[in-house]
Design an enzyme around this catalytic site. Structure first.
Site, mmCIF file in Angstrom:
data_model
loop_
_atom_site.group_PDB
_atom_site.id
_atom_site.type_symbol
_atom_site.label_atom_id
_atom_site.label_comp_id
_atom_site.label_asym_id
_atom_site.label_seq_id
_atom_site.Cartn_x
_atom_site.Cartn_y
_atom_site.Cartn_z
ATOM 1 N N GLU A 153 0.812 -1.217 0.000
ATOM 2 C CA GLU A 153 0.000 0.000 0.000
ATOM 3 C C GLU A 153 0.843 1.264 0.000
ATOM 4 O O GLU A 153 0.436 2.296 -0.522
ATOM 5 C CB GLU A 153 -0.958 0.025 1.188
ATOM 6 C CG GLU A 153 -2.103 -0.987 1.115
ATOM 7 C CD GLU A 153 -1.744 -2.327 1.737
ATOM 8 O OE1 GLU A 153 -0.539 -2.570 2.025
ATOM 9 O OE2 GLU A 153 -2.665 -3.136 1.942
ATOM 10 N N PHE B 185 -11.156 -6.463 14.935
ATOM 11 C CA PHE B 185 -10.130 -7.006 14.051
ATOM 12 C C PHE B 185 -9.800 -5.994 12.950
ATOM 13 O O PHE B 185 -10.685 -5.478 12.288
ATOM 14 C CB PHE B 185 -10.610 -8.330 13.440
ATOM 15 C CG PHE B 185 -9.635 -8.904 12.448
ATOM 16 C CD1 PHE B 185 -8.378 -9.325 12.868
ATOM 17 C CD2 PHE B 185 -9.966 -9.004 11.105
ATOM 18 C CE1 PHE B 185 -7.467 -9.845 11.957
ATOM 19 C CE2 PHE B 185 -9.061 -9.529 10.191
ATOM 20 C CZ PHE B 185 -7.808 -9.946 10.616
ATOM 21 N N GLN B 186 -8.528 -5.712 12.770
ATOM 22 C CA GLN B 186 -8.027 -4.756 11.773
ATOM 23 C C GLN B 186 -8.627 -3.366 11.939
ATOM 24 O O GLN B 186 -8.863 -2.659 10.975
ATOM 25 C CB GLN B 186 -8.238 -5.291 10.350
ATOM 26 C CG GLN B 186 -7.398 -6.549 10.134
ATOM 27 C CD GLN B 186 -7.268 -6.949 8.681
ATOM 28 O OE1 GLN B 186 -8.180 -6.753 7.890
ATOM 29 N NE2 GLN B 186 -6.141 -7.544 8.339
ATOM 30 N N LYS C 298 -17.269 -0.159 6.878
ATOM 31 C CA LYS C 298 -17.854 -1.211 6.034
ATOM 32 C C LYS C 298 -19.381 -1.100 5.953
ATOM 33 O O LYS C 298 -19.957 -1.250 4.878
ATOM 34 C CB LYS C 298 -17.441 -2.559 6.621
ATOM 35 C CG LYS C 298 -18.087 -3.723 5.943
ATOM 36 C CD LYS C 298 -17.127 -4.855 5.758
ATOM 37 C CE LYS C 298 -17.885 -6.038 5.174
ATOM 38 N NZ LYS C 298 -17.159 -6.667 4.087
ATOM 39 N N MET D 259 24.492 8.493 0.897
ATOM 40 C CA MET D 259 24.404 9.825 1.471
ATOM 41 C C MET D 259 24.784 9.816 2.950
ATOM 42 O O MET D 259 25.450 10.725 3.442
ATOM 43 C CB MET D 259 22.987 10.386 1.283
ATOM 44 C CG MET D 259 22.844 11.819 1.728
ATOM 45 S SD MET D 259 24.020 12.898 0.882
ATOM 46 C CE MET D 259 23.010 13.538 -0.448
#
Ligand SMILES: Cc1ncc(C[n+]2csc(CCOP(=O)(O)OP(=O)(O)O)c2C)c(N)n1
Ligand SMILES: [Mg+2]
Lengths: 566, 163
Positions: free
Chosen positions: A50, A112-113, A162, A479
């Site tokens: 993502e 959950f999540q 949802k 760097m």
């Protein structure tokens, strides 16, 4: 007609003219993904992470000027977007990021999540919305796009539970947005414009200092007209590269920590600094007290909070950069004779700058034994198309690209300036290629940053996005190693990447192709082969391992305290 | 320098944390913050007391204005605003001290709103400096508990900010 929330969301995207979204499915966005079948005009690209999805949306937005769109599921999907969002926020890139959320009844239950993505992204979004009722959804999407692209652009997140995706409501996309707390200023105040014109025409040693706001505000044409009318020299920040053609004699190139000698000398000695869409970042100013010490400062910016944040400003002008510059041009052009005498008055200044250019041009020591990264960047410029889009990662290769590529068009350099996000380059290039399938898109990465999102080669191959990936391989986190060399007695703690990776095999494992250049004589051929190959390509350049980015202004020093050569 | 800022905000979910996050994220001070609904049920009004020099204050008001949910920011100065605060003070009061507390309450036009053989609870309203002054006098007698509302402010004169 009543529609489910998931459907309403996609109808809204269609109304906004969204043609591409970068998204990753999961439990709380599964309804949206199911509805996607009914929207053949929306191209969905599935990244392999993502974070890369958001960087791709960001690259799409930077290259095209449109709002980039990304979708992620709740919980880990949402947290994976955060680096991408913060990257876009720091560089003012317009995005709409849609995250799934657990059903409203479960919010706050450690479901959950479940994660409080609204809370997490509050400090790194321009605004964010939790949709609690399906009836609000269309209005929120409309507002989100409006907020993302207007004023100082930025990312906006919509958190969509949802149950709201399942609930139905009458769909009507609002025509107008009314946000009483959000009214960005468009035009500059006429009195301020008059004053600015007078200050400009009275200057003997002017410098125009250009930042990313000039590109975001589509003001490159106005800037060029202003500079060329007045014969005023122009220096740009990393984010401003491309806003002014670097092949113009009036261009001073990059300023700041790794800027040119002449740009930093010009800023230090100028009597008037016109900052356009720039924000006086510490990488640009060096020690603030010694920054442009002799200059009056005019600051043009759409965001009032950028003005007087860290430097004194004699004349602030709040407004859209292109509007303000065209207002300013109008006033100046009405005073033709003053322009004539201005051009005469600045001649000694331009001569002084030419002296600096001649004394310390941007150079490096060429070699026939080892590949010099600067030489690779020059070759890439020479062999690429004039409208090629370059995305960089973060590190030395980014600075060499900024110094040596010579950008001439806006929106052709995509680079994480504000946040400095390693792993940005490859997915950003992917997004730009999705926006412009026919253009040449080149990702210039370090060996370190490339490995942070290399999984996206799969996305490139699968979606036929022929990004040309150049890995500037020094087997170092270069760097950081440079800082360790200069400031930590060459103690290369954890910056040596000495596992020899076969990048050609890596490319082949994904179904792409790879080429390697190990000697200077192989550079041109490698680039030619890479550009000629039809699909995504990795070109690895085994570069001089301990090459440094120079000049360099050490952090906290003033701009005229540059280290010029090693 | 101390500054009082009034902010009209949308009555949206999360506004308070946007404002609080702005102050903490940018290192601005909050001396006090009070918030409650206004006459318009879609709006709330916050009064924020902060400290900083001219430049910081300018940044604070600009950043507040930049928040999408903020409708109006009013930066008050001492001359342009009237400020009030309320405090509830539970003070030890036994024997001779009882009369002393009552005397102080009287001088400050405060009120005793609860009493026990060992304590008085006092309600006092006024400019924040007045609250500071009564506290200075009551403190030596023994403060058991103190609650201050933080300042609220309103502009002087006929002009009003709707909300
Ligand atoms: C996500 C992230 N982690 C760490 C850093 C700190 N950092 C800045 S440049 C750099 C080295 C990058 O190495 P490489 O990608 O090989 O590029 P090079 O400098 O060698 O060209 C690091 C670690 C960063 N900018 N971003
Ligand atoms: Mg490296």
């Amino acid at each position: 007609m009543k529609l489910a929330g998931a459907r309403i969301l996609l109808e809204c995207l269609k109304q906004e003219g969204v043609d591409t979204v970068f998204g990753y499915p999961g439990g709380t966005v599964i309804n949206i993904y199911d509805e996607l079948y009914s929207f053949p005009d929306i191209r969905h690209i599935l990244p392999r992470h993502e974070q890369a999805g958001v960087h791709a949306a960001d690259g799409y937005a930077r290259a095209s000027g449109k709002v980039g769109v990304a979708i992620a599921t709740s919980g880990p999907g949402a947290t994976n977007t955060v680096t991408g969002i913060a990257t876009a926020y720091m560089d003012s890139i317009p995005l709409v990021v849609i995250t799934g959320q657990v059903p409203t009844a479960l919010i706050g239950n450690d479901a959950f999540q479940e994660v409080d993505i609204i809370g997490i992204t509050r400090p790194c979004t321009k605004h964010n919305f939790l949709v609690k009722n399906v009836r609000e959804l269309a209005g929120i999407v409309k507002k989100a796009f409006y907020i993302a692209r207007t004023g100082r652009p930025g990312p906006v997140l919509i958190d969509l539970p949802k149950d709201v995706q399942v609930a139905v409501a009458e769909f009507r996309y609002p025509e107008k947005v009314d946000l009483r707390g959000y009214k960005p200023t468009i035009e500059g105040h006429p009195k301020q414009i008059e004053k600015a014109a007078a200050m400009l025409l009275a200057a003997k040693k002017p410098v125009i200092y250009v930042g990313g706001g000039t590109i975001l505000g589509n003001a490159a044409a106005e800037l060029r007209e202003l500079a060329e009318t007045l014969h005023a020299p122009v220096t740009t920040t990393l984010m401003g590269l491309g806003a002014f053609p670097e092949d113009s004699p009036l261009s001073l190139g990059l300023l700041g920590m790794h800027g040119t000698y002449y740009a930093n000398m010009a800023v230090t000695n100028c009597d008037l600094l016109v900052a356009v869409g720039a924000r006086f970042d510490d990488r640009v100013t060096g020690k603030i007290a010694a920054f442009a010490p002799h200059a009056k400062i005019i600051h043009v910016d759409v965001d009032p909070t950028s003005i007087k944040k860290n430097v004194r400003v004699d004349l602030p002008i709040v407004g859209m950069v292109n509007d303000v510059l065209s207002q300013l041009l109008k006033v100046i052009e009405d005073r033709g004779d003053a322009v004539e005498s201005f051009r005469t008055a600045v001649k000694p200044w331009l001569a002084e700058i030419d002296g600096w250019k001649a004394r310390h041009p941007l150079t490096f020591v060429e070699s026939s034994k080892v590949i010099k990264p600067q030489a690779v960047i020059r070759k890439l410029r020479e062999l690429s198309r004039p409208d090629a889009i370059i995305a960089t990662d973060v590190g030395q290769h980014q600075m060499w690209t900024a110094q040596y590529f010579s950008f001439t068009r806006p929106r052709t350099l995509l680079s994480s300036g504000g946040l400095g996000t390693m792993g940005y380059g490859l997915p950003a290039a992917m997004g730009a290629q999705a926006a412009f399938p026919e253009r040449q898109v080149i990702a210039i990465c370090g060996d370190g940053g490339f490995q942070m999102n290399l999984q996206e080669i799969a996305t490139l191959v699968q979606n036929r996005l022929p990004v040309k990936i150049c890995i500037m391989n020094n087997n170092y986190l270069g760097m950081v190693r440079q800082w360790q060399e200069l400031f930590f007695g060459k103690r290369y703690s954890q910056t040596v990447l000495d596992l020899p990776i076969d990048f050609v095999k890596l490319a082949e494992a994904f179904g792409a192709v790879g080429f390697v250049a190990a000697k200077p004589s192989e550079v041109e051929e490698t680039i030619r082969k890479g550009f000629a190959a039809p699909g995504p390509v990795i070109m690895e350049f085994k570069i001089a391992r301990e090459e440094k980015v120079l000049p360099m202004v050490p952090a906290g020093a003033s701009l005229d305290e540059m280290v010029l050569a090693s | 320098m101390r500054h009082t800022i009034a902010v009209l905000v949308e009555n949206e979910f999360g506004v308070l944390s946007r404002v609080a996050g702005l102050f903490s994220g940018r290192g601005f001070n909050i001396d006090s913050l009070s918030v409650a609904p206004t006459n318009d049920e879609d709006m709330s009004r916050m009064t924020i007391v902060t400290r900083g020099d001219e430049q910081i204050l300018e940044q604070i008001t600009k950043h507040l204005n930049k928040l999408i949910d903020i409708i109006k920011v009013i930066d008050f100065t001492d001359e342009t605003a009237i400020e009030r605060e309320m405090a509830l003070i539970k003070v030890t009061a036994e024997d001779a001290a009882r009369a002393e507390v009552l005397r102080i309450v009287d001088i400050f036009r405060a009120k005793v709103i609860d009493t026990t053989p060992k304590s008085f609870t006092v309600e006092v309203t006024g400019a924040p400096s007045k609250i500071d002054a009564i506290l200075d006098l009551l403190r030596p007698l023994g403060l058991k508990e103190l609650v201050r509302t933080g300042s609220v402010a309103i502009g002087r004169g006929a002009k009003g900010w709707k909300g």
